[in-house]
Design a protein around this motif. Structure first.
Motif, PDB file in Angstrom:
ATOM      1  N   ARG A 128       4.454 -34.218 -24.945  1.00 36.45           N
ATOM      2  CA  ARG A 128       4.495 -34.285 -26.407  1.00 36.45           C
ATOM      3  C   ARG A 128       3.166 -34.806 -26.920  1.00 36.45           C
ATOM      4  NH1 ARG A 128       7.762 -34.506 -30.939  1.00 36.45           N
ATOM      5  NH2 ARG A 128       9.470 -33.699 -29.673  1.00 36.45           N
ATOM      6  N   THR A 130       1.323 -35.791 -30.605  1.00 35.88           N
ATOM      7  CA  THR A 130       1.535 -36.014 -32.033  1.00 35.88           C
ATOM      8  C   THR A 130       0.255 -36.546 -32.660  1.00 35.88           C
ATOM      9  OG1 THR A 130       2.354 -38.255 -31.639  1.00 35.88           O
ATOM     10  CG2 THR A 130       3.992 -36.502 -31.719  1.00 35.88           C
ATOM     11  N   THR A 135       4.283 -33.506 -35.220  1.00 35.40           N
ATOM     12  CA  THR A 135       4.456 -33.206 -33.812  1.00 35.40           C
ATOM     13  C   THR A 135       3.715 -31.908 -33.550  1.00 35.40           C
ATOM     14  OG1 THR A 135       6.617 -34.287 -33.708  1.00 35.40           O
ATOM     15  CG2 THR A 135       6.091 -32.718 -31.964  1.00 35.40           C
TER      16      THR A 135
END
Length: 453
Positions: A128, A130, A135
């Motif tokens: 992930r 961000t 995001t």
């Protein structure tokens, strides 16, 4: 433009589940020292950041963690050793670990979190990224039979999210510049955040001077300093001719802390054993000019002096003469080199350690160098401005077992309802987590982190 504030730099490292660390977060200032008893997890912090740096440079999981390529792995014990001790596999037989970091730069704080499965196969099961309040990238392992993950990245165009399969043994963040066109505002944000993250991580340089390898003559063409500093003599031959100002600073530092007299640093040319007298001298060995005592080759220096010389050379030279994967698109003056030094004060006296910290401080003020080092004696930083010290406490013994779940959200953006992949880690005992602030001379004690459930 204030280049110092614009240069991307790693400002936080997160070890959600890595070796002895659980839910630990480390704020990294320009000069950060880790201190504490042996076995408290200090070296693991450096190993995690070094591994992220190599992944950002495009190396595979196997190359980084298990040394399957030409270089040795970044982690002692390989990928299997990264799984928290006592962790039990889940119902599917999976075990793994999770690490992450934050890089601050022109885009603001950009966060990267990566979940890695080590068993039954080594692969990235979730990632992930961000930044900018969005995001920007997520990946998830959807089909264990395929060696790919499903990736989704922010587009903010007619199609809000773009999806595609990516390899499960490479960092998706490092691959995005090859997949994102940059036509929409969302794509440009993704590219800017990715560039900031990758540029900072590619500037990570572990240095571990090994005196036993630094005493032999080396080929003059071997002029990019490696992490073990075994080719230090060839690099000194280069800096003596190309970087006179920094070479002079190195001589001054040696003069401050080494046995006198020290008039200079130079190199002696040597021929291979058995070569003819007329053969060209292709090898060099560094030597200390001791004035009336003559030139003394470095093979006669003590281990502490050689370690001091190797680390000082790194702090004073920068990416131009170091074997570090920096960006070819930016001038070295616009980059930050994050130096990792395990055993920063190993084999050195207090005066030598403090001189190295002073050199690091001068380089940090120019915005060129950041230092993350492990020390045995935290008092070496006393009275030195700009140095943050994190004290590691030995974890208390506990018989209570707790379940740790390592999670990275699914492939969709925040509005997605897709399931989140996870790696379950059953621990037999909790471990210390550390959080620190970035302050001059700050000293932050380690504290227990909450168990993730």
């Amino acid at each position: 433009m204030n280049l110092t504030s614009e240069r991307p730099a790693v400002t936080e490292l997160r070890l959600s589940a890595f070796k002895s660390h659980q839910g630990a977060s480390f704020a990294l200032g320009p000069l950060t020292l880790l201190a504490g008893a042996s076995g408290t997890g200090k070296s693991s912090v450096l190993e995690a950041l070094a591994a992220l740096g190599r992944l950002a440079g495009g190396e595979t999981l196997g190359e980084v963690f298990d040394g399957s390529g030409d270089r040795e792995g970044s982690v002692r014990g390989g990928a299997a050793a990264c799984v928290p001790q006592g962790a039990q596999p889940d119902a599917e037989g999976r075990r793994g670990f999770r690490v992450g970091c934050t890089v601050t730069g022109p885009v603001g704080p950009v966060r990267l979190d990566v979940a890695v499965q080590t068993e039954p196969e080594l692969r990235i099961v979730g990632e992930r990224l961000t930044g900018g309040g969005q995001t920007l990238l997520t990946t998830a392992l959807r089909d264990p039979e395929r060696r790919t993950v499903q990736a989704a990245w922010h587009t903010a165009g007619l199609v809000p999210v773009t999806r595609a399969p990516l390899p499960d043994d490479l960092l998706a963040t490092a691959l995005l510049p090859l997949r994102v066109a940059g036509r929409t505002e969302g794509q440009r944000l993704v590219l800017a955040a990715v560039e900031q993250m990758v540029l900072a991580l590619r500037g990570v340089f572990p240095v571990e001077p090994r005196p036993e390898t630094m005493r032999a003559p080396v080929d003059t063409a071997d002029g990019m300093l490696r992490r073990g500093c075994e080719n230090l003599s060839a690099v000194l031959a280069r800096t003596e001719g190309e970087c006179r100002t920094r070479h002079a600073a190195l001589v001054r530092a040696m003069r401050e802390v080494c046995s006198p007299p020290v008039e200079g640093l130079t190199v002696l040319r040597t021929r291979p054993a058995g070569a003819d007298r007329g053969a060209e001298a292709l090898s060099v060995i560094a030597a200390v000019d001791r004035g009336p005592l003559g030139l003394v080759p470095v093979d006669r220096l003590g281990d502490g002096e050689l370690r001091f010389l190797g680390i000082a050379l790194v702090l004073l030279t920068g990416p131009g003469v170091l074997e570090v994967d920096t960006s070819a698109e930016l001038l070295p003056a616009a980059q930050v080199l994050t130096v990792l030094s395990d055993g920063f004060d190993l084999g050195m006296d207090r005066r030598q350690s403090r001189e190295l910290l002073s050199l690091a401080g001068m380089a940090a003020e120019r915005g060129h160098i950041r230092l993350l080092g492990v020390v045995h004696d935290a008092s070496v930083a006393e009275g030195l401005s700009g140095v943050s010290v994190i004290d590691f406490a030995r974890p208390k013994r506990s018989g209570d077992a707790g379940e740790v779940v390592v999670e990275v959200e699914g492939a969709g953006l925040p509005e997605s309802a897709e399931a989140e992949p996870r790696v379950n880690l059953q621990r037999s005992a909790s471990s210390p987590g550390v959080q620190s602030g970035e302050g001059a001379g700050g000293r932050v004690p380690a504290r227990r982190a909450p168990t993730m459930r």
